[in-house]
Each structure stands twice: as C-alpha cells, then as structure tokens.
Scaffold this motif. Sequence first.
Motif, PDB file in Angstrom:
ATOM      1  N   ALA A  53       1.106  40.463   3.880  1.00 42.09           N
ATOM      2  CA  ALA A  53       0.931  41.756   3.250  1.00 42.09           C
ATOM      3  C   ALA A  53      -0.682  41.488   2.567  1.00 42.09           C
ATOM      4  O   ALA A  53      -1.439  42.697   2.585  1.00 42.09           O
ATOM      5  CB  ALA A  53       1.685  41.645   1.961  1.00 42.09           C
ATOM      6  N   ARG A  54      -0.960  40.518   2.034  1.00 42.86           N
ATOM      7  CA  ARG A  54      -2.355  40.270   1.631  1.00 42.86           C
ATOM      8  C   ARG A  54      -3.415  40.676   2.606  1.00 42.86           C
ATOM      9  O   ARG A  54      -4.570  41.249   2.332  1.00 42.86           O
ATOM     10  CB  ARG A  54      -2.579  38.758   1.101  1.00 42.86           C
ATOM     11  CG  ARG A  54      -2.116  38.392  -0.375  1.00 42.86           C
ATOM     12  CD  ARG A  54      -2.806  37.181  -0.822  1.00 42.86           C
ATOM     13  NE  ARG A  54      -2.580  36.081   0.158  1.00 42.86           N
ATOM     14  CZ  ARG A  54      -1.514  35.357   0.198  1.00 42.86           C
ATOM     15  NH1 ARG A  54      -0.419  35.528  -0.740  1.00 42.86           N
ATOM     16  NH2 ARG A  54      -1.432  34.306   0.759  1.00 42.86           N
ATOM     17  N   ALA A  55      -3.092  40.185   3.935  1.00 39.91           N
ATOM     18  CA  ALA A  55      -4.192  40.289   4.953  1.00 39.91           C
ATOM     19  C   ALA A  55      -4.357  41.809   5.328  1.00 39.91           C
ATOM     20  O   ALA A  55      -5.417  42.614   5.399  1.00 39.91           O
ATOM     21  CB  ALA A  55      -3.872  39.585   6.215  1.00 39.91           C
ATOM     22  N   LEU A  56      -3.405  42.657   5.129  1.00 44.08           N
ATOM     23  CA  LEU A  56      -3.317  43.838   5.602  1.00 44.08           C
ATOM     24  C   LEU A  56      -3.970  44.835   4.388  1.00 44.08           C
ATOM     25  O   LEU A  56      -4.527  45.557   4.676  1.00 44.08           O
ATOM     26  CB  LEU A  56      -1.746  44.404   5.592  1.00 44.08           C
ATOM     27  CG  LEU A  56      -1.048  44.153   7.238  1.00 44.08           C
ATOM     28  CD1 LEU A  56       0.222  44.677   7.169  1.00 44.08           C
ATOM     29  CD2 LEU A  56      -2.083  44.687   8.295  1.00 44.08           C
ATOM     30  N   ASP A  57      -3.352  44.232   3.353  1.00 49.12           N
ATOM     31  CA  ASP A  57      -4.037  44.845   1.887  1.00 49.12           C
ATOM     32  C   ASP A  57      -5.768  44.802   2.173  1.00 49.12           C
ATOM     33  O   ASP A  57      -6.332  45.820   1.886  1.00 49.12           O
ATOM     34  CB  ASP A  57      -3.446  44.405   0.684  1.00 49.12           C
ATOM     35  CG  ASP A  57      -4.213  45.104  -0.426  1.00 49.12           C
ATOM     36  OD1 ASP A  57      -4.109  46.331  -0.379  1.00 49.12           O
ATOM     37  OD2 ASP A  57      -4.712  44.431  -1.540  1.00 49.12           O
ATOM     38  N   ALA A  58      -6.172  43.465   2.347  1.00 49.14           N
ATOM     39  CA  ALA A  58      -7.592  43.308   2.476  1.00 49.14           C
ATOM     40  C   ALA A  58      -8.122  44.140   3.303  1.00 49.14           C
ATOM     41  O   ALA A  58      -9.339  44.907   3.264  1.00 49.14           O
ATOM     42  CB  ALA A  58      -7.659  41.918   2.333  1.00 49.14           C
ATOM     43  N   PHE A  59      -7.437  44.444   4.354  1.00 48.85           N
ATOM     44  CA  PHE A  59      -8.192  44.990   5.735  1.00 48.85           C
ATOM     45  C   PHE A  59      -8.167  46.343   5.541  1.00 48.85           C
ATOM     46  O   PHE A  59      -9.236  47.074   5.800  1.00 48.85           O
ATOM     47  CB  PHE A  59      -7.142  44.521   6.885  1.00 48.85           C
ATOM     48  CG  PHE A  59      -7.569  45.580   8.390  1.00 48.85           C
ATOM     49  CD1 PHE A  59      -8.815  44.748   8.842  1.00 48.85           C
ATOM     50  CD2 PHE A  59      -7.109  46.465   8.603  1.00 48.85           C
ATOM     51  CE1 PHE A  59      -9.038  45.463  10.167  1.00 48.85           C
ATOM     52  CE2 PHE A  59      -7.409  47.301   9.713  1.00 48.85           C
ATOM     53  CZ  PHE A  59      -8.534  46.778  10.366  1.00 48.85           C
ATOM     54  N   SER A  60      -7.269  46.771   4.947  1.00 51.09           N
ATOM     55  CA  SER A  60      -7.316  48.409   4.749  1.00 51.09           C
ATOM     56  C   SER A  60      -8.170  48.968   3.640  1.00 51.09           C
ATOM     57  O   SER A  60      -8.984  49.944   3.753  1.00 51.09           O
ATOM     58  CB  SER A  60      -5.753  48.765   4.069  1.00 51.09           C
ATOM     59  OG  SER A  60      -5.532  48.454   2.887  1.00 51.09           O
TER      60      SER A  60
ATOM     61  N   ALA B 251     -11.142  47.314   3.457  1.00 49.17           N
ATOM     62  CA  ALA B 251     -12.440  47.211   4.215  1.00 49.17           C
ATOM     63  C   ALA B 251     -12.702  48.260   5.348  1.00 49.17           C
ATOM     64  O   ALA B 251     -13.510  48.592   5.712  1.00 49.17           O
ATOM     65  CB  ALA B 251     -12.581  45.650   4.704  1.00 49.17           C
ATOM     66  N   PHE B 252     -11.390  48.425   6.023  1.00 47.66           N
ATOM     67  CA  PHE B 252     -11.520  49.403   7.315  1.00 47.66           C
ATOM     68  C   PHE B 252     -10.417  50.428   6.953  1.00 47.66           C
ATOM     69  O   PHE B 252      -9.311  50.597   7.386  1.00 47.66           O
ATOM     70  CB  PHE B 252     -11.176  48.747   8.513  1.00 47.66           C
ATOM     71  CG  PHE B 252     -11.976  47.626   8.652  1.00 47.66           C
ATOM     72  CD1 PHE B 252     -13.256  48.046   9.666  1.00 47.66           C
ATOM     73  CD2 PHE B 252     -12.059  46.420   8.438  1.00 47.66           C
ATOM     74  CE1 PHE B 252     -14.131  47.250   9.930  1.00 47.66           C
ATOM     75  CE2 PHE B 252     -13.001  45.521   8.893  1.00 47.66           C
ATOM     76  CZ  PHE B 252     -14.259  45.998   9.541  1.00 47.66           C
ATOM     77  N   PRO B 253     -10.575  51.273   5.914  1.00 48.30           N
ATOM     78  CA  PRO B 253      -9.660  52.572   5.683  1.00 48.30           C
ATOM     79  C   PRO B 253      -9.227  53.313   6.729  1.00 48.30           C
ATOM     80  O   PRO B 253      -8.304  53.953   6.673  1.00 48.30           O
ATOM     81  CB  PRO B 253     -10.204  53.410   4.270  1.00 48.30           C
ATOM     82  CG  PRO B 253     -11.645  53.102   4.687  1.00 48.30           C
ATOM     83  CD  PRO B 253     -11.945  51.923   5.207  1.00 48.30           C
ATOM     84  N   TYR B 254     -10.085  53.598   7.672  1.00 52.78           N
ATOM     85  CA  TYR B 254     -10.000  54.572   8.729  1.00 52.78           C
ATOM     86  C   TYR B 254      -9.337  54.091  10.014  1.00 52.78           C
ATOM     87  O   TYR B 254      -8.898  54.793  10.958  1.00 52.78           O
ATOM     88  CB  TYR B 254     -11.025  55.412   8.935  1.00 52.78           C
ATOM     89  CG  TYR B 254     -11.632  56.043   7.942  1.00 52.78           C
ATOM     90  CD1 TYR B 254     -10.728  56.966   6.883  1.00 52.78           C
ATOM     91  CD2 TYR B 254     -12.982  55.679   7.121  1.00 52.78           C
ATOM     92  CE1 TYR B 254     -11.175  57.521   5.683  1.00 52.78           C
ATOM     93  CE2 TYR B 254     -13.394  56.340   6.176  1.00 52.78           C
ATOM     94  CZ  TYR B 254     -12.673  57.367   5.336  1.00 52.78           C
ATOM     95  OH  TYR B 254     -13.083  57.914   4.435  1.00 52.78           O
ATOM     96  N   VAL B 255      -9.025  52.485  10.051  1.00 52.03           N
ATOM     97  CA  VAL B 255      -8.372  52.014  11.089  1.00 52.03           C
ATOM     98  C   VAL B 255      -6.997  51.834  11.099  1.00 52.03           C
ATOM     99  O   VAL B 255      -6.280  51.431  10.063  1.00 52.03           O
ATOM    100  CB  VAL B 255      -8.818  50.836  11.433  1.00 52.03           C
ATOM    101  CG1 VAL B 255      -8.126  50.083  12.787  1.00 52.03           C
ATOM    102  CG2 VAL B 255     -10.703  50.771  11.708  1.00 52.03           C
ATOM    103  N   ARG B 256      -6.296  52.736  11.885  1.00 49.57           N
ATOM    104  CA  ARG B 256      -4.713  52.639  11.754  1.00 49.57           C
ATOM    105  C   ARG B 256      -4.326  51.203  12.348  1.00 49.57           C
ATOM    106  O   ARG B 256      -4.840  50.636  13.117  1.00 49.57           O
ATOM    107  CB  ARG B 256      -4.134  53.673  12.668  1.00 49.57           C
ATOM    108  CG  ARG B 256      -4.105  55.019  11.827  1.00 49.57           C
ATOM    109  CD  ARG B 256      -3.603  56.081  12.895  1.00 49.57           C
ATOM    110  NE  ARG B 256      -4.330  56.276  14.321  1.00 49.57           N
ATOM    111  CZ  ARG B 256      -4.012  56.780  15.131  1.00 49.57           C
ATOM    112  NH1 ARG B 256      -2.818  57.653  15.211  1.00 49.57           N
ATOM    113  NH2 ARG B 256      -4.691  57.234  16.132  1.00 49.57           N
TER     114      ARG B 256
END
Lengths: 299, 299
Positions: free
Chosen positions: B110-117, B119-124
């Motif tokens: 969950a932490r990783a996905l949160d941080a990723f989203s 940084a890259f809000p438009y990558v599904r």
Amino acid sequence: MSRVTLSQWQMLAAVVDHGGFSRAAEAVHKSPSTLNHAVHKLEEQLGVAVLEPVGRQVRLTEAGEMLLRRARQLLDNAASLEDVASRLAEGLEAEIVLAIDQLFPADALARALDAFSTAFPYVRVQLHETVLNGGVEMLKDGEADLLVSGLGAHGFLGEPLVTVRFIAVAHPDHELHRLGRGLDLRDLEQHRQLVVRDSAQGRSQDSGWLKAEQRWTVSHLDTSIGMLERNLGFAWLPETRLGDSLAAGRLKPLPLSAGRVREIPLQLIHRDQDRSGPATRAMARQLRDSVRRGVGGGA
Amino acid sequence: MSRVTLSQWQMLAAVVDHGGFSRAAEAVHKSPSTLNHAVHKLEEQLGVAVLEPVGRQVRLTEAGEMLLRRARQLLDNAASLEDVASRLAEGLEAEIVLAIDQLFPADALARALDAFSTAFPYVRVQLHETVLNGGVEMLKDGEADLLVSGLGAHGFLGEPLVTVRFIAVAHPDHELHRLGRGLDLRDLEQHRQLVVRDSAQGRSQDSGWLKAEQRWTVSHLDTSIGMLERNLGFAWLPETRLGDSLAAGRLKPLPLSAGRVREIPLQLIHRDQDRSGPATRAMARQLRDSVRRGVGGGA
DNA sequence: GAGACATGTTCGATTTCCTCGAATGTAGTG
DNA sequence: CACTACATTCGAGGAAATCGAACATGTCTC
C-alpha cells in the motif's frame, strides 16, 4: 513549444468513435485525408503514436487511449465554456447582487440559493445581508439587482413576498420572566433591548419599535440571538430565526398581555423588472417558491 | 457551430495579463494587430464582449472576467495534457502490470502504491495478487512488468527484496492448542491444514510444506485467515499478515518445539531490466523503499 | 488463389485564414 | 495645440488546413 489544436483532438476522437478515417470523415464533413493529416501532425507534435494499424483498420495505442481519455475531458470543458458564453450572449448575467434583509428566513434563503446554483452554476452570487434602509440604499444606488426588505422603496415596484412574525423573547431566567405575570409595553421599557443596526451608510433608522431606556445596538441578528442566550437583554425577533433556541429552552417568549406578535410584510423588489436578465428573474422565482414551500412544509 | 481556438483564449489571457495589446504582443512575439484580430473574432464567435475600452486601455467586462477564469483552467488542462504526452514520449509507460505474491506485506504494498501514484498520477496500475507459479507464469508470458515472488524464475534476474517470516497459527481453541505441549510436525499432519491455491493456469504447485492428511485449498490468503478465525484448521502464514488477529487473540501461534519459524526470501524481478520504462523502475524503487521503511518503523 | 472491395496513406493544387506592417483614430499629457 | 501611447483598421503576404485523386495494403468472395 508545440501547441496541439482542439480540433486535432476532436478529429482523433471522431476517428476513434466512428471506427476509422473514412467513416469519421463523413460524420465530420471533412475529407479522410484531412483527418489523416491532423492526426499525424498531432502524433508528430507529441512524439507519441496514438493510432496503430491493425489489419486495414487503425486502433488506439495504449498511450493514445490514455491521452484521448483526458482529451475528451478537455473537449467537454471547451464546449461547456462556449455554452456558458452563449448563455451570456443571450443576456444571462455573470453576477447578480442580492440585498436580503436579515429578517428574511435563513432556511428559505438557503433553499433558494441552492436551487438557483444548480440551475445557474456559473452565475456568481453576491449576497448582502442588509438591515432596514441598508438594502433600500443599495437598490437606489444601483448596487443591488434584487432586494428583499420590510421597507418599501419610493419609485420602485415591489411585490409582497412573505410576512415575518416577530415575537419578544428573552432568556428563561430574565427578570421579565421572573415577574411571573402578563407584561405590557411599559414593563419592557424598563429593561435593556437589543436592536439591530441599520446597515445604511446614509440616514439610518433604528430597528425595534419600543423606546427602551437601555438599548444595545448590534450589526447582525445572529449576534443579537447570541447575546439573548447569555441573558443580556430582550429583543423582538422573527419567529423563524428562533426555532432552535426556543425548542432547546435557551430562549422563551415574553408573556405580553397584548400585542404579543408583530407582523412585518417583506417585499421583493427588482431594480428594473423589465431589464433584468434571466438569472435575476430565476432568483426572484426561487425566492417566491422557497417561502411558499417553507410555509407549506415547515411551519 | 462556432469553435473558439485555444490560442484565441491564450491571446486574450495574454492581453489581460500584460495589460494591453501592445505589451502583450511583445511578450507573445506577435503583432498587436494579430492579438486584436484574434480577440475580436472570439467576441464575434461568442456574441459576447469580453473587453471594453476604458480610456486608451482595455479592461475585461464582467462576462469576460468570468469566461477568462474558466478559459485559464482550460488552458491549464491542455498544457497538462501535452505534458503527459511528452512524458509518454520519453518512454513513460501508460500502464504497468504488477504481479505481487500474496505473501508480500500488504502495508508495504500500500505504501509503495501510494508513493507511486503521487509521483506518476497518470500511469494506471494493474495489480495481480498472485500465488507461487501464478506470478512467474505472468512474467514469462510477458503479461507482467514486475514480479514479486518467493519463487525464482529461470532465465530472469532477480534481486532479494525482503524475507517473509512464516509461523503456524490456529484459533486459540484449536485442538492443537488444547494438547498443551510442544508440537512436532507429526502432530500437525493429524489436523486440517489450509493452503493457498497456486494461481498459475498451467502446472501448479501447492503452498504449504506439510503433507497434512486433510487439506483445504483456498484462493486468497485473506480467505485463509478468515477460516482460521472460525477455527476451521491451522495454517502457515506470513507474520506480517497476522498482526491484528494475533493482537486481538483471534489467532495464536502453535507451540512448535522446533522449526517454529520458516523464512521465505521474496525476490523482485523485472521482465526486462534494461528496457523497462521510468514508471516500472520507479515502482521497483518504491517497493524496495517501502519494505526498508517497514522494517525500520513497523517491526 | 485471383479478383473485387474497402480502407488507410501520400501527394500536389487550392483555398482559407492567420499574421504582419503601415495607416488611422482617439484619449490622455505637456 | 502638438505629442505620445495606445487600440484599431486595412490590405498584402504567406503559412497551413483542406481537398480530390492516385496509390498501397489489407480483407473478403467466388
């Protein structure tokens, strides 16, 4: 700085929606080569392939799918923007200024504003909560499009909107209650009355009809209620504003032997009935409706 | 159907921002007459005056102010859209597919996905919660960009990510607990074990290292926990998934006399380390960081 | 498997409309 | 009353969108 045109996105959307260049061309009344040119230029400007050939058709690439999804939002926004402009062209106001006397029931006002904002989401509303001549002044100075007031304005035509019932109230522990008997006006004169200040800049006039010896003047009706609940005096207030306070026992109507209720008819006055735009007319209608509903449902 | 161009709005904004046609013309590197033409055409298309002369300057009309405010949002959106496209052009993926074994700690994921989203809000993100060979299969079939699994994949290079500690647990009232003594593996064989089904389509392999006589197979680790809490068997489960259940006393570690803890090293495996785009690399980094933070802060 | 068909693509000519500089008009300024 | 600074108008030039026709390429039918 390359700039992609809205019509480029539009053409891409058309190609995708109609499943191919030739079909889209018919739908958009352009030639297939035009669409082709536009899409290829778009791809060149972005540096990303949005369409890929599959058989003798084309399909969106992964990137194209993503970009088009956002582009559609952009197109919607652009269309919406022009739609707003077209209503403005029809005479819709960008902003309407309301002068509403504080006597006007707050819940009816809230209902009217809510209904209005859904019907006219792009019209800004300036709400002035006025007192007595303050509202009339704004109307005469041309600062307000619509006025709700208990006072008439000379030279303006008003229509009756709603009648506000006033009662005299005080804290349950107030001395006037402790007397334990019916009160007359002379009793009230002996105690401090809270009145609301006229919001007019020019000649102003006091609210409250009694010549109490002690008198505190506040700017807002809610302030007055707050002070009443702290047992700092008594006041004449519109019934509709007292619902909670009376129900919770924080305030109690004074037992006047006569003239217990005073009624003030509020009027709805247009600055210029004929020249008013659709938004102003709609707001006037909402105000009428909301008091009607308020009477039917609430009280 | 008149269509206003983005650049028309842009020019209007420039005129307003720089306070006049001539100043704006310099800033935008166009001639004043160009701006004038564009704005007037815009007004003609909309049927609304957006600029009004005041002295030898121009100012926004009320309608113009309102329209421009929305137009600026439109321009921002358009710029953002092209920005997304430019990142796509640099090789940013529109979508990344993750195959994460259910053993991987949920909070770290969950932490990783949160941080990723952020940084890259438009990558599904497509997240597959796999088991054993299920993830490996996806990687080998080219369906996943990134794999986290306890199994290695032949021909792929993996890096150690985190080691998951397994313990055998059961409901506090479970018969194995009632024995009231240290258990060995033969004791476990006598009771029903819950294992998680391999999510691979092809050859699959069972989870759980013991040959229990009775065995129930479920598809998801959470299902297994739910059944354990209903006292339907025992199971080997990753410590990190048991936090709440152990703390609340709904589950209890079995008192094994030896081999109480089993450790399985999870690996992070790229489909193609060299050709992976920035989003895949970033996601890999977030996964590494999140387990590191998890060890430091949580456990 | 050969032809017919449908579709995307390329190319050059045409036209539209965007852009510009010079001329004009107008409101503030000395 | 000149002078400046600005918006505005006009006509010419040019860039770019548009189009139709020719071409290429894939599917379908017989």
